[in-house]
Design an enzyme around this catalytic site. Structure first.
Site, PDB file in Angstrom:
ATOM      1  CB  CYS A  88      12.995  85.805  31.165  1.00 25.19           C
ATOM      2  SG  CYS A  88      12.354  85.269  32.753  1.00 25.19           S
TER       3      CYS A  88
ATOM      4  CB  CYS B 247      52.441 117.180  -0.481  1.00 22.11           C
ATOM      5  SG  CYS B 247      51.653 118.183  -1.746  1.00 22.11           S
TER       6      CYS B 247
ATOM      7  CB  CYS C 246      47.925 115.519  -3.237  1.00 25.43           C
ATOM      8  SG  CYS C 246      49.426 115.891  -4.109  1.00 25.43           S
TER       9      CYS C 246
ATOM     10  CG  ASP D 179      38.642 100.614  39.617  1.00 24.69           C
ATOM     11  OD1 ASP D 179      37.881 100.960  40.526  1.00 24.69           O
ATOM     12  OD2 ASP D 179      38.735  99.445  39.201  1.00 24.69           O
TER      13      ASP D 179
END
Length: 988
Positions: A142, A61, A64, A656
């Protein structure tokens, strides 16, 4: 791996796009660093925390779970501890400088539970891999610039940019930054970035190897496997003869490993995929078996105890035999009941003693404490009564052996039914996992693509780029695309889409779906942990681990519930005992077989055992588990309790336009040229510029331009130099030494391009018809106007209308022009429109609505919606299909159907009303049950609740809460969504 989806799924709603994107906390936060750590040390520890996931067996439970959480949090260096009692798991965030996994595991075991570290799901730690396609790189300068830009970002461990493939692979910490920030950093450097995938690039497999007799053989096999390209890590368990391999699926796969192993050692080694065992389901099955066995054994002893005390006493011959005295006033019946109830109390009921001892040792009290106290009170008072009868010639004994034995039996029955029902709450995951077929037909092709060999293999042995044959009625064995054949595929089990989807060459297929009629040959693209099915399972698992904020109420109550019940129980006994002692009630109230002390004891025990903290603890997680499972079966992936709780409060939805309210597949319906020019040449220049853009409108232009070419399938367009994509406006490039600008009106104005009156009229006319007007400029002169239409989705108007009846405000925010936006809004019945909005402006609008007091949901389909999805209280990504890795969203709608927005909100409301019902029942049960057990009705009605009935009621309360949650499995989407207009059926 399961936690990764959640870590980005639940991003703080108040975060800005580029701000702190840390996960939403699900639990009360702990002090960030251990006591005594200086500020300098704090700085050094930033980002150094680790995460561990433990399997914890034996919790019953929330008390615990609370004791485990409390014990772990007391350790130095613990940042956060979360315990999930339903799935028997504990997740701990900690600083490795102060504490390690083994110490945490031992601490959990000290509390009295069996703990094991789940390494498979945690060994990725906080490293995630993101692959990004980069457009616009021309040279190594790049790629070097990009690498440097990514490497300096906080949280990036490693960044590699490959010029040849135009891709970047970034290893980063998702707790420090998100993939959106990586994309932003690339675009800030001047390149266009498109996300390919997020998540760990490694796949894992476990193999069992037979025929290995020596350590030397193990080493030979390990070295042979390690030499294979793409193998990253090998872990060996010599006792089980198990090899666990991590590898890159792009480079190698499980069949290669088996081939290498079996060719090593002159063929004496045999390898196979390690038989699956363990895991959540096997633990659950073992727990069910244990409770079932315990209950059956308790019945063996309890039924005779019940018969001797309750039934045989009314059968004259048997009554005489049982009442026969042995020593003084001690009878045979009492001895029999003592002997039969002792094994139930101490052997079968041993689990309650162990549980309560461990709880009390750590300063907490759980359900086991109440059961142990209640049954012990009944048992030891009965032992005292029996012993006194044996030593006294006058004392008339009354024993309660049947109370203790029947209590334990009923509680075991309740626990058995509870674990059985709890197992059903996670059936959604089991069903998803069962979708994958066990075998697949592997094809070997020659250089010309003809089939030369077929063989049936275990579907887990499929590797990337394998060609698989799918016959009619068979399940698709892997994610991939069709290379031959055509058919219809039923994808309802993955996407919830009811109608079979037509598939032909080039179309994508999802693993686990069912081929309806034709034969297909597919090429596998995503296998193992990369597959859509595996990602959905991980997402549902992580969703079910996350607590809803409302769960904090039960966690707070459970901390003081048991001590309060013990106090009430003792007070009840004392009040009745003193009332009897001082003759405060008539003697006629006392049953003939008892005295005032025994009556008081019965009331005290009844209060002790009727109180149930378990029902409170199960109220939220069981409903969340069933709700998320039901959602997954309908193609709606809800990322946990936080998303569910927010979704049920939503009173404003921001849509959107492109791909959300509209189909998202725009087509050119009209072209008007302002200069004398051949249409084919015009479109050749425009397509050459647009082919480098990923925007849906650009794709529509390229698709239309293909009609003017003979090589329709793979046309080669003129080279575009100096290409530039201007987000939200259009593109610019140089094609055949002509400067081409394609975009909206504001882009032309920015480049000082004159817009003639007739072009302005054309734009106004186009926008009035709910179409998008695109302007084309060649060498600084406006040359043409393109009218592009993106039709509305079926039922969009009806969905907006239904939302109004649900008292949900709807708003459309789009990057498109005002004219088109207003026309679309008029068509669907929307009053509020914001047009020409950039991604960050969409997020700003969401924040404005939140400031006005609205609970906002954002529904979007593109990466440009990510900032708004993050900013909203609930982000819904629509039309995700197989691309489940939409971390920004709280809810992923896998179909493109707009009505799923209503289903998601309706399901969250139904789930939350079920949670409320569970709390009303659990609280109401305790509030009403405890006074009745304490004898509140006894003075007026003479009604008294025997302890064994109180125990049965306690067991029934937990079962009823779980069953109440399970009723969600029968959820049906709102009937008003089944109209022909919404389902897309045209009525003639």
């Amino acid at each position: 791996m399961a936690t990764k989806f959640l870590s980005l799924a639940c991003i703080r709603k108040e975060s800005s796009y580029g701000g702190d994107l840390s996960p939403r906390p699900h639990y009360p936060s702990m002090p960030k660093y251990p006591k005594g750590v200086s500020s300098d040390e704090e700085k050094n520890m930033q980002g150094s925390e680790s995460k561990a996931l433990f399997s914890v067996i034996g919790m019953t439970c929330s008390a615990c779970a609370g004791s485990v959480e409390k014990a772990v949090k007391r350790l130095p260096g613990i940042k956060e501890a979360v315990v999930d009692v339903l799935n028997n798991r504990a997740q701990v965030m900690f600083f490795p400088n102060f504490v390690n996994e083994e110490t945490i595991r031992e601490t959990i075991e000290d509390v009295g539970f069996q703990a094991t570290l789940i390494e498979d799901e945690m060994n990725e730690k906080s490293n995630q891999v993101c692959r990004i396609r980069i457009k616009g790189m021309t040279c190594t300068s790049c790629s070097t610039t990009l690498e440097s830009a990514l490497q300096v970002l906080p949280g990036v461990h490693k960044a590699q940019v490959a010029l040849a493939t135009e891709e970047a692979e970034v290893h980063y910490d998702p707790k420090i930054l998100s993939y959106n920030q990586l994309l932003e950093a690339i675009e800030d450097t001047g390149f266009e970035a498109i996300l390919i995938s997020t998540g760990d690039d490694r796949s894992k497999i476990q193999l069992r190897i037979d025929g290995v007799r020596t350590d030397n053989s193990m080493r030979i096999i390990e070295n042979s496997l390690q030499a294979l390209p793409g193998v990253q890590d090998i872990d060996i368990d010599p006792e089980l003869k198990k090899f666990s391999l991590s590898y890159k699926p792009d480079m190698t796969g499980p069949r290669n490993f088996i081939q290498v192993i079996e060719s090593t050692g002159s063929g004496r080694f045999k390898a196979m995929i390690f038989p699956e065992g363990g895991g959540r389901d096997s633990h659950r099955q073992e727990e069910i078996k244990q409770y079932y066995r315990s209950f059956l054994w308790s019945l063996v002893f309890t039924i005779p105890v019940f018969l001797t005390s309750m039934v045989f006493m009314y059968i004259p011959g048997l009554k005489h035999g049982l009442d026969t005295k042995i020593i003084n006033m001690l009878s045979i019946g009492e001895i029999l009941r003592w002997v039969l109830s002792t094994p139930v109390q101490f052997i079968i009921g041993k689990r309650f003693y162990i549980g309560s001892y461990k709880a009390l040792r750590h300063g907490s009290a759980n359900m086991d404490v109440l059961i142990a106290l209640g049954t012990n009170a009944a048992y030891f008072y009965s032992v005292y009564s029996v012993l006194r009868a044996a030593t006294s010639p006058n004392f008339m004994p009354t024993d309660f052996f049947e109370t203790s034995a029947m209590l334990i039996s009923f509680i075991l029955l309740g626990k058995y039914l509870e674990v059985l029902a709890k197992g059903k709450t996670s059936e959604a995951i089991a069903k998803l996992m069962d979708l994958a077929p066990e075998t697949a037909t592997l094809l070997t092709l020659d250089n010309e693509g003809n089939v030369v060999h077929e063989e049936e293999i275990d579907s887990r042995l499929i590797q990337k780029n394998d060609v698989i044959k799918i016959i009619p009625g068979a399940k698709v064995a892997s994610d991939g695309f069709v290379i031959w054949g055509q058919s219809h595929v039923n994808e309802s089990m993955i996407t919830g889409e009811a109608r079979p989807v037509a598939k032909r060459k080039g179309d994508a297929v999802i693993g686990g779906t069912v081929n309806e009629n034709g034969v297909l040959h597919i090429k596998a693209t995503r296998v193992g942990s990369e597959s859509a099915l595996a990602q959905i399972v991980r997402l549902v698992e992580s969703a079910q681990m996350a607590k809803a904020p409302v769960q904090k109420f039960a966690d707070r109550v459970s901390k003081f519930f048991v001590p309060l019940v013990i106090f009430l129980s003792f007070s009840t006994w004392l009040a009745w005992f003193l009332a009897g002692k001082f003759n405060a009630y008539p003697k006629s109230w006392i049953p003939s077989s008892m005295d005032s002390f025994q009556l008081a004891l019965q009331f005290g025990i009844s209060v002790m055992v009727i109180a149930c903290p378990c029902a409170l603890g199960l109220a939220t997680p069981t409903a969340v588990m069933v709700g998320t499972g039901v959602g997954a079966s309908q193609g709606i992936l809800i990322k946990g309790g936080q998303a569910l709780e927010s979704a049920h409060k939503v009173n404003c939805i921001v849509f959107d336009k492109t791909g959300t309210l509209t189909i998202g597949k725009p087509v050119i319906i009209n072209t008007r040229l302002l200069k004398n020019m051949v249409l084919r040449e015009f479109y050749e220049l425009v397509a050459a510029a647009e082919v480098n853009s990923e925007h849906p409108l650009a794709k529509a232009v390229v698709e239309y331009a293909k009609k003017f070419r003979e090589d329709v399938e793979n046309p080669s367009w003129p080279e575009a130099r100096s290409f530039e994509s201007i987000t939200g406006h259009g593109v610019r490039a140089v094609v055949r030494n002509k400067e081409i600008i394609v975009g909206n009106k504001s882009l032309m104005v920015d480049h000082n391009i004159d817009i003639p009156d007739d072009a302005t009229e054309m734009l106004a006319e186009t926008e009035g018809l709910a179409q998008t007007g695109i302007l084309v400029s060649i060498d600084g002169e406006l040359t043409g106007v393109l009218a592009i239409s993106d039709p509305l989705k079926p039922g969009a108007r009806e969905v907006i209308s239904i939302l109004k009846t649900m008292k949900v405000k709807s708003i459309m925010v789009t990057g498109d022009n005002w004219g088109t936006a207003n026309s679309i809004a008029k068509e669907v019945g929307l009053d509020n429109v914001i047009a020409e909005a950039k991604p960050e402006q969409k997020a700003e609008k969401v924040k404005e609505l939140q400031a006005s007091g609205y609970i906002v949901a954002m529904v979007g389909d593109g990466i440009n919606d990510s900032p708004a999805l993050v900013a909203a209280d609930v982000g819904m990504a629509i039309g995700a299909g197989t691309d489940i890795a939409i971390e920004a969203a709280d809810i992923v709608l896998m179909k493109s159907n707009l009505e799923d927005v209503i289903v998601a909100i309706d399901l969250s409301r139904k789930t939350f009303s079920r949670i409320r019902l569970n709390y009303i029942w659990a609280l109401g049960y305790n509030i009403l049950g405890i006074p009745i057990a304490a004898g509140a009705l006894f003075p007026s009605t003479g009604f008294r609740l025997p302890p064994w009935i109180a125990g049965a009621a306690m067991a029934a309360s937990s079962v009823s809460v779980v069953c109440c949650s399970l009723l969600l499995k029968y959820y049906k989407r709102p009937k008003k969504l089944d109209t022909p207009e919404i389902t897309g059926i045209t009525v003639e």
